[in-house]
Scaffold this active site. Sequence first.
Site, PDB file in Angstrom:
ATOM      1  CB  ILE A 150      -1.008  -0.188   1.329  1.00  0.00           C
ATOM      2  CG1 ILE A 150      -1.810  -1.138   1.123  1.00  0.00           C
ATOM      3  CG2 ILE A 150      -1.524   1.258   1.318  1.00  0.00           C
ATOM      4  CD1 ILE A 150      -2.807  -1.153   2.434  1.00  0.00           C
ATOM      5  CE  LYS A 188       7.454 -24.640 -10.758  1.00  0.00           C
ATOM      6  NZ  LYS A 188       6.990 -25.223 -11.839  1.00  0.00           N
ATOM      7  CB  THR A 192       9.030 -13.183 -12.615  1.00  0.00           C
ATOM      8  OG1 THR A 192      10.028 -13.620 -11.923  1.00  0.00           O
ATOM      9  CG2 THR A 192       9.362 -11.962 -13.788  1.00  0.00           C
ATOM     10  CB  CYS A 408      31.050   8.111  16.420  1.00  0.00           C
ATOM     11  SG  CYS A 408      29.911   9.279  17.063  1.00  0.00           S
ATOM     12  CG  MET A 411      36.667   9.594  20.698  1.00  0.00           C
ATOM     13  SD  MET A 411      37.213  11.044  19.285  1.00  0.00           S
ATOM     14  CE  MET A 411      36.476  12.168  20.559  1.00  0.00           C
ATOM     15  CG  HIS A 539      30.171   7.943  11.924  1.00  0.00           C
ATOM     16  ND1 HIS A 539      29.877   6.802  12.223  1.00  0.00           N
ATOM     17  CD2 HIS A 539      29.700   8.827  12.664  1.00  0.00           C
ATOM     18  CE1 HIS A 539      29.350   6.867  13.446  1.00  0.00           C
ATOM     19  NE2 HIS A 539      28.973   8.059  13.557  1.00  0.00           N
ATOM     20  CD  GLU A 541      31.277   4.646   9.637  1.00  0.00           C
ATOM     21  OE1 GLU A 541      32.523   5.187  10.006  1.00  0.00           O
ATOM     22  OE2 GLU A 541      30.327   4.412  10.643  1.00  0.00           O
TER      23      GLU A 541
HETATM   24  N1  GLN Z   1      25.900   8.028  21.258  1.00  0.00           N
HETATM   25  C1  GLN Z   1      26.923   8.657  21.045  1.00  0.00           C
HETATM   26  C2  GLN Z   1      26.575  10.418  20.579  1.00  0.00           C
HETATM   27  O1  GLN Z   1      25.469  10.614  20.658  1.00  0.00           O
HETATM   28  C3  GLN Z   1      27.697   8.305  19.807  1.00  0.00           C
HETATM   29  C4  GLN Z   1      26.839   8.449  18.269  1.00  0.00           C
HETATM   30  C5  GLN Z   1      27.620   7.705  17.350  1.00  0.00           C
HETATM   31  O2  GLN Z   1      28.309   6.730  17.639  1.00  0.00           O
HETATM   32  N2  GLN Z   1      27.246   7.664  16.208  1.00  0.00           N
HETATM   33  O3  GLN Z   1      27.361  11.154  20.828  1.00  0.00           O
END
Ligand code: GLN
Length: 569
Positions: A150, A188, A192, A408, A411, A539, A541
């Site tokens: 939906i 099958k 599709t 993050c 750390m 971050h 990544e």
């Molecule tokens: N919870 C932590 C903060 O808000 C780390 C956040 C995170 O790892 N993205 O600062």
Amino acid sequence: MNKFIFVSGGVCSSLGKGVAASSIGALLESRGLNVRMVKCDPYINVDAGTMSPYQHGEVYVTDDGAETDLDLGNYARFTKGRLSKANSITTGQVYESVIKKEREGQYLGRCVQVIPHITDEIKSRILAASKENADTDVVIIEIGGTVGDIESIPFLETARQMIHECGRTNAISVHLTLIPEVAGGELKTKPTQHSVISMLEIGIQPDILICRSPVMLDEPTRRKIALFTNVEMDAVFTSPNVDTTIYKIPIVFFDQKLDQVILRKMGVESRHADMKSWNSVMERFSARKGKVRIGVVGKYMELHDAYKSLYEALFHAGLECGVEVDLVKIDSSQLEQQPRSSKMSEGPPLEGAECADNILISGAQDSSPYDGIDGILVPGGFGHRGINGMVNAAAWARVNKVPYFGICLGMHIMMIDWGRNVLNWSDADSTEFNNDSKHPVVSLLEEQVNIKNYGGTMRLGASETIIEDGTHILAAYGKKQIWERHRHRYEFSNQYRDEMIKSGLKLAAFTPDGALVECVEWPQTGARSHPWGVAVQFHPEFKSSPMSAAPLFRDFIAAVMKQAKKGKD
Ligand code: GLN
């Protein structure tokens, strides 16, 4: 005029629609076209930021601070096109702005309806994304969900209108379905056929079918699908299960000439595809030698998607370092039961004290969760569950000289370990977990103090970081100014800077005004020297790709390889 490709899915979810859409983007880019990827998400949340990773997987963050669906991470890893707030359209955003316009009287007394008002709003957002960069050639719009849901009807209806309005050579439909294999190995096609019937009911005739199947479809099967679906036989493609890596999919599609068929249908002339960079990914994949085992210590370990970009970045780093990266997913709450050495909380820290006997969990213990682990990574996260287990993991890596990478929350964990186990402040904590700590080594960002709403209010998006000399992070990036993306509310507490530095911790990077600590490192020399312990507030990544691993992930894996080799020598 831009060309539009609408990618929808049928039969069931999790067929790899995001990877298929991204791979189409990669193929078109290999032909020199500029691609813009857009994700339409049918949920009513305004963005993915308020959803639990269990519900939705990771939240992918763009440079301009949008908290988006993890498919945008796929787009970033497969294509080069710009990603911003405009690339992510949700039902929540669409309704929010239509209702706002209605309250402002912008609809001049008309009855506000799904068609045309909601569909017009979706259309204007797609067009806005297509115009954000003047040189965009093709916009690929992935419609979340499965035909028949939906929630996705307004988005599919918008696709129908745009295909009709732009003309069939300017807007096409690519539909992804499943060809299941039943007992006896028979493939099958019926699901599709039904999926295409559902598309036709909405008014969309798919131009191209991509069939997810355990094996490559043979010609008779493709002919049968074509007959039942009005799709030309050479426009029926297979997305087979690949036993190597998802980064093979662009090559798998290229080998079937998917790019040629798309360009023919859209009447686009382009140069021949240059697949060098994708072929090189596969060459590097096959050339990897040996293995390293990375313990990822976090909260959402059952769900791979919860740390999707992070796992991909580790894979990219392995490609670049020529080694296979084995992920050992460790649920941090299980580490909370581990014995703590009594020495960990005894007496004041001695300057120059040898830390090696402060082993939390000895690698020699019979069934240590750290057995065979070559490196520890503590990723981002929220909430107090499992925090002490993460602190244990950081302490174990620090004491045993095992490379540690904190991101993050990772750390914050590094700070808490240092506070509790090196500075011997047994109650050292983040105010996110304990507001009464006498040693809040991590605390709320000043700008966050008066914020009440949860959605979109963290410190979000890319900002500049200035790196100090003599640090691992400088070695990784090779330059002093970098831009990385953030998503957090808590930070290193500046009141502890002096004590942290005095006890050997390196404050390795800051915001340009020096106000926020962006990176901390364990010392490289002295009594507490450690081969590679780096934690960052941002971050990295999110910017890693198979063509170019994020520098800190690459150096983390390189450090892990070096240490693992030392251990064997
Ligand atoms: N919870 C932590 C903060 O808000 C780390 C956040 C995170 O790892 N993205 O600062």
